[in-house]
Design a protein around this motif. Structure first.
Motif, PDB file in Angstrom:
ATOM      1  N   PHE A 178       1.242   3.613   6.039  1.00 58.28           N
ATOM      2  CA  PHE A 178       1.651   3.498   4.638  1.00 58.28           C
ATOM      3  C   PHE A 178       1.101   2.209   4.035  1.00 58.28           C
ATOM      4  O   PHE A 178       0.503   2.196   2.957  1.00 58.28           O
ATOM      5  CB  PHE A 178       3.184   3.525   4.537  1.00 58.28           C
ATOM      6  N   ARG A 179       1.298   1.100   4.746  1.00 54.00           N
ATOM      7  CA  ARG A 179       0.845  -0.185   4.219  1.00 54.00           C
ATOM      8  C   ARG A 179      -0.658  -0.167   3.966  1.00 54.00           C
ATOM      9  O   ARG A 179      -1.149  -0.632   2.941  1.00 54.00           O
ATOM     10  CB  ARG A 179       1.190  -1.300   5.199  1.00 54.00           C
ATOM     11  N   LYS A 180      -1.381   0.410   4.935  1.00 50.40           N
ATOM     12  CA  LYS A 180      -2.834   0.449   4.807  1.00 50.40           C
ATOM     13  C   LYS A 180      -3.226   1.220   3.543  1.00 50.40           C
ATOM     14  O   LYS A 180      -4.072   0.786   2.764  1.00 50.40           O
ATOM     15  CB  LYS A 180      -3.413   1.136   6.051  1.00 50.40           C
ATOM     16  N   ARG A 181      -2.571   2.331   3.334  1.00 53.67           N
ATOM     17  CA  ARG A 181      -2.925   3.168   2.192  1.00 53.67           C
ATOM     18  C   ARG A 181      -2.654   2.427   0.877  1.00 53.67           C
ATOM     19  O   ARG A 181      -3.507   2.373  -0.001  1.00 53.67           O
ATOM     20  CB  ARG A 181      -2.108   4.462   2.231  1.00 53.67           C
ATOM     21  N   VAL A 182      -1.477   1.811   0.754  1.00 52.57           N
ATOM     22  CA  VAL A 182      -1.176   1.127  -0.509  1.00 52.57           C
ATOM     23  C   VAL A 182      -2.077  -0.075  -0.714  1.00 52.57           C
ATOM     24  O   VAL A 182      -2.493  -0.346  -1.831  1.00 52.57           O
ATOM     25  CB  VAL A 182       0.292   0.651  -0.598  1.00 52.57           C
ATOM     26  N   ILE A 183      -2.395  -0.766   0.374  1.00 54.86           N
ATOM     27  CA  ILE A 183      -3.258  -1.930   0.220  1.00 54.86           C
ATOM     28  C   ILE A 183      -4.641  -1.481  -0.241  1.00 54.86           C
ATOM     29  O   ILE A 183      -5.256  -2.088  -1.107  1.00 54.86           O
ATOM     30  CB  ILE A 183      -3.314  -2.733   1.532  1.00 54.86           C
ATOM     31  N   GLU A 184      -5.092  -0.342   0.297  1.00 52.10           N
ATOM     32  CA  GLU A 184      -6.380   0.184  -0.159  1.00 52.10           C
ATOM     33  C   GLU A 184      -6.344   0.582  -1.630  1.00 52.10           C
ATOM     34  O   GLU A 184      -7.357   0.566  -2.314  1.00 52.10           O
ATOM     35  CB  GLU A 184      -6.788   1.378   0.707  1.00 52.10           C
ATOM     36  N   MET A 185      -5.164   0.952  -2.102  1.00 51.76           N
ATOM     37  CA  MET A 185      -5.038   1.297  -3.521  1.00 51.76           C
ATOM     38  C   MET A 185      -5.020   0.051  -4.401  1.00 51.76           C
ATOM     39  O   MET A 185      -5.028   0.165  -5.626  1.00 51.76           O
ATOM     40  CB  MET A 185      -3.740   2.087  -3.757  1.00 51.76           C
ATOM     41  N   GLY A 186      -4.979  -1.115  -3.808  1.00 50.91           N
ATOM     42  CA  GLY A 186      -5.031  -2.353  -4.590  1.00 50.91           C
ATOM     43  C   GLY A 186      -3.730  -3.140  -4.608  1.00 50.91           C
ATOM     44  O   GLY A 186      -3.622  -4.173  -5.251  1.00 50.91           O
ATOM     45  N   PHE A 187      -2.715  -2.654  -3.896  1.00 49.25           N
ATOM     46  CA  PHE A 187      -1.442  -3.375  -3.858  1.00 49.25           C
ATOM     47  C   PHE A 187      -1.518  -4.517  -2.856  1.00 49.25           C
ATOM     48  O   PHE A 187      -1.165  -4.361  -1.707  1.00 49.25           O
ATOM     49  CB  PHE A 187      -0.305  -2.439  -3.445  1.00 49.25           C
ATOM     50  N   THR A 188      -2.031  -5.655  -3.285  1.00 45.74           N
ATOM     51  CA  THR A 188      -2.071  -6.775  -2.348  1.00 45.74           C
ATOM     52  C   THR A 188      -1.186  -7.891  -2.861  1.00 45.74           C
ATOM     53  O   THR A 188      -0.818  -7.929  -4.036  1.00 45.74           O
ATOM     54  CB  THR A 188      -3.507  -7.286  -2.161  1.00 45.74           C
ATOM     55  N   LYS A 189      -0.879  -8.775  -1.942  1.00 45.27           N
ATOM     56  CA  LYS A 189       0.009  -9.879  -2.263  1.00 45.27           C
ATOM     57  C   LYS A 189      -0.553 -10.699  -3.415  1.00 45.27           C
ATOM     58  O   LYS A 189      -1.704 -11.113  -3.387  1.00 45.27           O
ATOM     59  CB  LYS A 189       0.126 -10.780  -1.023  1.00 45.27           C
ATOM     60  N   GLY A 190       0.235 -10.933  -4.428  1.00 47.39           N
ATOM     61  CA  GLY A 190      -0.220 -11.757  -5.538  1.00 47.39           C
ATOM     62  C   GLY A 190      -0.713 -10.958  -6.733  1.00 47.39           C
ATOM     63  O   GLY A 190      -0.907 -11.501  -7.812  1.00 47.39           O
ATOM     64  N   ARG A 191      -0.911  -9.670  -6.576  1.00 42.37           N
ATOM     65  CA  ARG A 191      -1.383  -8.828  -7.684  1.00 42.37           C
ATOM     66  C   ARG A 191      -0.326  -8.652  -8.753  1.00 42.37           C
ATOM     67  O   ARG A 191       0.856  -8.508  -8.449  1.00 42.37           O
ATOM     68  CB  ARG A 191      -1.756  -7.433  -7.157  1.00 42.37           C
ATOM     69  N   LYS A 192      -0.810  -8.618 -10.002  1.00 44.24           N
ATOM     70  CA  LYS A 192       0.107  -8.349 -11.111  1.00 44.24           C
ATOM     71  C   LYS A 192       0.193  -6.843 -11.324  1.00 44.24           C
ATOM     72  O   LYS A 192      -0.807  -6.139 -11.273  1.00 44.24           O
ATOM     73  CB  LYS A 192      -0.423  -9.013 -12.391  1.00 44.24           C
ATOM     74  N   ILE A 193       1.402  -6.370 -11.563  1.00 48.99           N
ATOM     75  CA  ILE A 193       1.574  -4.925 -11.741  1.00 48.99           C
ATOM     76  C   ILE A 193       2.587  -4.668 -12.846  1.00 48.99           C
ATOM     77  O   ILE A 193       3.579  -5.388 -12.977  1.00 48.99           O
ATOM     78  CB  ILE A 193       1.993  -4.259 -10.413  1.00 48.99           C
ATOM     79  N   THR A 194       2.304  -3.667 -13.696  1.00 46.26           N
ATOM     80  CA  THR A 194       3.199  -3.368 -14.811  1.00 46.26           C
ATOM     81  C   THR A 194       3.672  -1.924 -14.718  1.00 46.26           C
ATOM     82  O   THR A 194       2.877  -1.028 -14.446  1.00 46.26           O
ATOM     83  CB  THR A 194       2.457  -3.559 -16.151  1.00 46.26           C
ATOM     84  N   ALA A 195       4.941  -1.692 -14.917  1.00 42.09           N
ATOM     85  CA  ALA A 195       5.472  -0.326 -14.894  1.00 42.09           C
ATOM     86  C   ALA A 195       5.175   0.336 -16.229  1.00 42.09           C
ATOM     87  O   ALA A 195       5.452  -0.211 -17.287  1.00 42.09           O
ATOM     88  CB  ALA A 195       6.962  -0.360 -14.630  1.00 42.09           C
ATOM     89  N   LEU A 196       4.567   1.508 -16.196  1.00 41.26           N
ATOM     90  CA  LEU A 196       4.189   2.190 -17.439  1.00 41.26           C
ATOM     91  C   LEU A 196       5.291   3.085 -17.946  1.00 41.26           C
ATOM     92  O   LEU A 196       5.633   3.080 -19.112  1.00 41.26           O
ATOM     93  CB  LEU A 196       2.938   3.043 -17.197  1.00 41.26           C
ATOM     94  N   ASN A 197       5.851   3.888 -17.070  1.00 45.80           N
ATOM     95  CA  ASN A 197       6.963   4.750 -17.478  1.00 45.80           C
ATOM     96  C   ASN A 197       7.935   4.807 -16.325  1.00 45.80           C
ATOM     97  O   ASN A 197       7.620   5.257 -15.248  1.00 45.80           O
ATOM     98  CB  ASN A 197       6.466   6.146 -17.831  1.00 45.80           C
ATOM     99  N   SER A 198       9.097   4.349 -16.545  1.00 46.43           N
ATOM    100  CA  SER A 198      10.006   4.241 -15.430  1.00 46.43           C
ATOM    101  C   SER A 198      11.423   4.613 -15.820  1.00 46.43           C
ATOM    102  O   SER A 198      12.326   3.841 -15.697  1.00 46.43           O
ATOM    103  CB  SER A 198       9.951   2.814 -14.874  1.00 46.43           C
ATOM    104  N   ALA A 199      11.562   5.842 -16.323  1.00 45.26           N
ATOM    105  CA  ALA A 199      12.918   6.319 -16.608  1.00 45.26           C
ATOM    106  C   ALA A 199      13.642   6.506 -15.281  1.00 45.26           C
ATOM    107  O   ALA A 199      13.011   6.802 -14.277  1.00 45.26           O
ATOM    108  CB  ALA A 199      12.850   7.642 -17.366  1.00 45.26           C
ATOM    109  N   PRO A 200      14.938   6.338 -15.255  1.00 50.60           N
ATOM    110  CA  PRO A 200      15.689   6.351 -13.995  1.00 50.60           C
ATOM    111  C   PRO A 200      15.423   7.572 -13.132  1.00 50.60           C
ATOM    112  O   PRO A 200      15.399   7.472 -11.912  1.00 50.60           O
ATOM    113  CB  PRO A 200      17.154   6.335 -14.463  1.00 50.60           C
ATOM    114  N   LEU A 201      15.217   8.738 -13.745  1.00 49.00           N
ATOM    115  CA  LEU A 201      15.048   9.925 -12.908  1.00 49.00           C
ATOM    116  C   LEU A 201      13.586  10.286 -12.705  1.00 49.00           C
ATOM    117  O   LEU A 201      13.265  11.293 -12.093  1.00 49.00           O
ATOM    118  CB  LEU A 201      15.806  11.106 -13.520  1.00 49.00           C
TER     119      LEU A 201
END
Ligand code: GDP
Ligand code: MG
Length: 796
Positions: free
Chosen positions: A23-46
């Motif tokens: 799992f970690r490998k896959r997300v890191i390959e998607m660009g989720f690395t330590k220090g990255r800025k990330i913004t939630a686009l649509n995050s309704a509770p459900l």
């Protein structure tokens, strides 16, 4: 906070990623690395999945996945994509950076190990605490937390109760498992008592299955040294993909290095880290694949633990794992598949699956230690050790191995010949009955020559094949096969492979298809592909009928020698091919692997027979299926056009080449068209037809010869071998001579693998090009070798 807690429009900085390795490998390959800025686009509770922007593009993650990513919230006007790139610290960024540093430089480690291996001592010496250290086990089911600084990093260290395994039997075990599932520690420190490696490492294999970041503290290293043993722990660590640091937690020796290593793992700098599969043996691995794929197919199932770990636990009928997976959508399918798979394996081995898994794991440990641990043992007199001392010794290992092999081949051919003869005479009686009692016509010809000639010619070899399968099963079940692989390791290295490739290669003597599948156990990709590609050169049992037939006809006096030379030729070509592939296609890989050494067990006759039968059944299925089908096709192509029968009866010259083409059967036309290609290796048209017909399955070579060289009524002896040596009216010579028979056998040995094998090769390597390679390359090699053999034989 975790990523799933960001609301629409909010921005965060990624601090940590939890979950298992894949799992970690896959997300890191998607660009989720330590220090990255990330913004939630649509995050309704459900809403699920949730969309995010990261480095200017959109990604979507499931809520359950986002819950494994730790973030710190920041103002969304932060002018960077990656906090690590901010050089000048302004007033507004200073706060964020220091929080990021604080959070991402805090490592949570958890100590896991058997009771009494020194966890609490390590905990105390690292954190400066004064917890109770006792030389007894199971005091409390609780955890203690300590804090300290090491280098640039803050550590939270947790001392868990000791456990021998991760089955959920005792409260301690359950506690540790729940802790790992719910608390997301960054690094697992597996504390191992070096003076008692076998028992301690069992837990390690279970932690490896989980695929979480881990280090081994090889504690009580002082005691290991004092005992006079030498342990190559670095190689051992490379084999199992986990860094190993020796420690003496009573004095603190090695503890600094342990925490340096933990930092390296945390920052993904440590080279040793690699996920290995603790092999559970062919049958369990195969049975488990389906369950694993089902778990993988559901994104909510395997996030904290690897799907492999969950599948193994399900196989052990682990209640805790069943209840954690209960919410999963296809839970019922998973359980049903598991039940069926487990039942099948237990039936096959006549043993409870949990103890099989445990045995395989101990075998993994024994194998890894056999290569790395050198201890002056006087104390151990266990029978496994004694046998192993002999069987894997450099002096006796090989001779014992060759004697066993010779014995197996001898029994297969010589003993198997007797029941073979009974079957043969039975079929001859049947054929005579048909010939004598049925009215003339196509139907009689089909049954007598097509079906009895074709299928009958092959079924004769069932006893040989069952005997060979019996021995292969015996070697696998007794544990000797692993020893053979072990002593072959050094030899296999010479051809750029590993001892592990040896078992699939030996299995190839039975049938290439399961052998190709068994190559899955080889971790290195290039070794796996090479092993798969050279496997068809291992002369499978389907080729045996051809040898038995032709050797019996032409080389009766030197049968054993010719048999042996054929198998040796196959092995030789395999070796040359492997070396070439290693040199030109795949660069060398030197990752060490564990060769499992399960304890010896005397297999029960029942389990050997069951295994033998499981394999023999496939052979019979083939007989009733593709071979029957092919025999009928070959017969039909040989029988039609049917007007030639009347002509032939009348003129008796039908077989000459000069006769009008319309008198040829379709088969003859095919054979004669292709024949020029095979003429240089001494094969006449009937042989050519047999070789072409044998592409779906090699047994068809003999069944086709059986159909083509049918006894015409003047020959009283119906045995195929007598018919082969008859003079052909077309050439005035017999079709087969010793020289051409030899070339024919070499060609059959090497040429394009049967269709099932080609499919297996393509499936295992994942590439069509490897399947195509084996068809083209093997056929070319077969032609060249057969040509050389034929010319030499003629000359002699
Ligand atoms: P725990 O049950 O895993 O927490 O183990 P403890 O920390 O309570 O230690 C068990 C016993 O092993 C104690 O008597 C320790 O003094 C001893 N011990 C711990 N580490 C070492 C070590 O590295 N070498 C030696 N010789 N003894 C140790
Ligand atoms: Mg303790």
């Amino acid at each position: 906070m975790t990523l799933n807690e960001l609301k629409t429009g909010e921005t965060g900085i990624i601090v940590k990623i939890h979950g298992h390795g894949a799992f970690r490998k896959r997300v890191i390959e998607m660009g989720f690395t330590k220090g990255r800025k990330i913004t939630a686009l649509n995050s309704a509770p459900l809403k699920d999945p949730v969309k995010y922007t990261l480095m200017g593009y959109e990604v979507s993650l499931r809520r359950s996945e986002a819950a494994l990513i730790e973030t710190i919230p920041v103002a969304d006007d932060l002018q960077t994509d990656d906090i690590n790139q901010i050089k000048t610290i302004s007033e507004e960024t200073a706060g964020v950076i220091s929080e990021f540093k604080g959070r991402s430089h805090t490592i949570n480690v958890v100590l896991i190990g058997n009771p009494n291996c020194g966890k609490t001592s390590l905990f105390n010496i690292a954190s400066g605490a004064m917890e109770h250290v006792g030389n007894y086990s199971g005091v409390t089911v609780d955890s203690k937390t300590g804090h300290f600084k090491h280098g640039d990093y803050n550590f939270n260290i947790i001392d868990l109760p000791g456990t021998y395994s991760l089955s959920a039997y005792s409260p301690e075990e359950l506690y540790v498992r729940r802790y790992l599932r719910d608390e997301n520690p960054d690094i697992i420190v597996n504390v191992v008592d070096a003076s008692n490696l076998e028992r301690n490492l069992y837990l390690t294999t279970e932690l490896i299955d989980m695929d979480r970041p881990m280090v081994i503290a090889l504690n009580m290293f002082d005691e290991l040294k004092n005992s006079g043993a030498a342990f190559d722990y670095e190689t051992f660590g490379k084999m199992i993909g986990v860094p190993v640091v020796p420690t003496v937690s009573r004095t603190g020796q090695g503890v600094d290095r342990l925490f340096d290593t933990i930092i390296d793992i945390y920052e993904r700098r440590e080279k040793t880290v690699r996920h290995v599969h603790v092999s559970l043996g062919n049958d369990i691995e195969t049975a488990m694949t389906e369950v694993k794929d089902l778990i993988k197919g559901d994104p909510t199932a395997g996030l904290h633990f690897s799907p492999r770990y969950l599948a193994i636990k399900l196989f052990e009928r682990d209640k805790e794992t069943e209840s954690t997976l209960r919410h999963v959508k296809n839970y019922d399918t998973i359980i049903a598949t598991r039940d069926e798979a487990v039942k099948k394996v237990e039936m096959l081995h006549g043993e409870d699956i949990s103890s099989m898994i445990a045995n395989e794991k101990y075998g993994f440990i024994a194998g890894a230690l056999a290569e790395t641990l050198d201890r002056p043992d006087k104390d151990s007199r266990s029978s496994t050790r004694v046998i192993d001392m002999l069987v894997t010794s450099p002096l006796f290992g090989f001779p014992i191995f060759f004697v066993i092999m010779l014995f197996i081949f001898w029994t297969t051919f010589y003993i198997g010949a007797y029941p073979g003869e009974w079957i043969e005479s039975g079929i001859a009686v049947l054929a005579d009955l048909v010939r004598g009692n049925m009215p003339d016509g196509p139907l009689k010809d089909l049954i007598a020559n097509g079906i009895l000639g074709g299928v009958g010619g092959v079924i004769v070899f069932l006893p040989n094949i069952l005997i060979l399968f019996f021995f292969i099963s015996f070697m696998e079940d007794s544990g000797y096969m692993s020893r053979a692989a072990f002593i072959m390791d050094r030899v296999m290295h010479k051809i750029g492979l590993h001892g592990k490739s040896f078992i699939p290669l030996v299995m190839g003597f039975g049938c290439n298809v399961p052998a190709v599948t068994a190559s899955r156990a080889i971790e290195s990709k290039s070794s796996r592909i090479i092993t798969v590609l050279i496997n068809p050169f291992m002369s499978c049992s389907a080729r045996l009928p051809v040898y038995v037939l032709l050797i019996g006809t032409f080389f009766e006096a030197h049968a054993a020698l010719v048999f042996f030379s054929l198998y040796a030729t196959g092995i030789f070509v395999a070796v040359v091919t492997a070396r070439m592939l290693r040199r030109f296609l795949f660069k060398k890989d030197e990752t060490p692997f564990v060769m499992e050494l399960p304890p010896y067990r005397l297999p029960t006759l029942k389990s050997c027979l069951r295994h033998m039968w499981a394999k023999g059944k496939q052979y019979l299925k083939k007989m009733g299926g593709i071979i029957l089908f092919a025999s009928i096709i070959v017969w039909a192509l040989n029988y039609f056009p049917s007007d030639r029968h009347e002509l032939a009866e009348g003129e008796r010259i039908a077989e000459t080449d000069e006769i009008d083409a319309q008198h040829d059967s379709y088969l003859e036309m095919i054979g004669k068209t292709i024949n020029p290609v095979l003429k240089p290796i001494g094969v006449e048209w009937r042989g050519t037809v047999a070789l072409v017909a044998g592409i779906p399955a090699k047994e068809i070579v003999v069944s086709t010869l059986g159909v083509l060289y049918t006894g015409n009524d003047e020959v009283s002896d119906h045995a195929l071998s007598a018919r082969l040596t008859q003079v052909s009216p077309a050439t005035g010579k017999p079709d087969f001579t010793p020289a051409s028979a030899l070339a024919f056998m070499v060609f059959v040995l090497l040429y394009c693998p049967c269709i099932a094998t080609v499919i297996a090769i393509t499936k295992e390597t994942g590439k069509l090009k490897y399947g195509a390679f084996s068809v083209l390359y093997n056929t070319a090699v077969a032609w060249i070798c057969a040509f050389v053999v034929y010319q030499i034989a003629l000359w002699l």
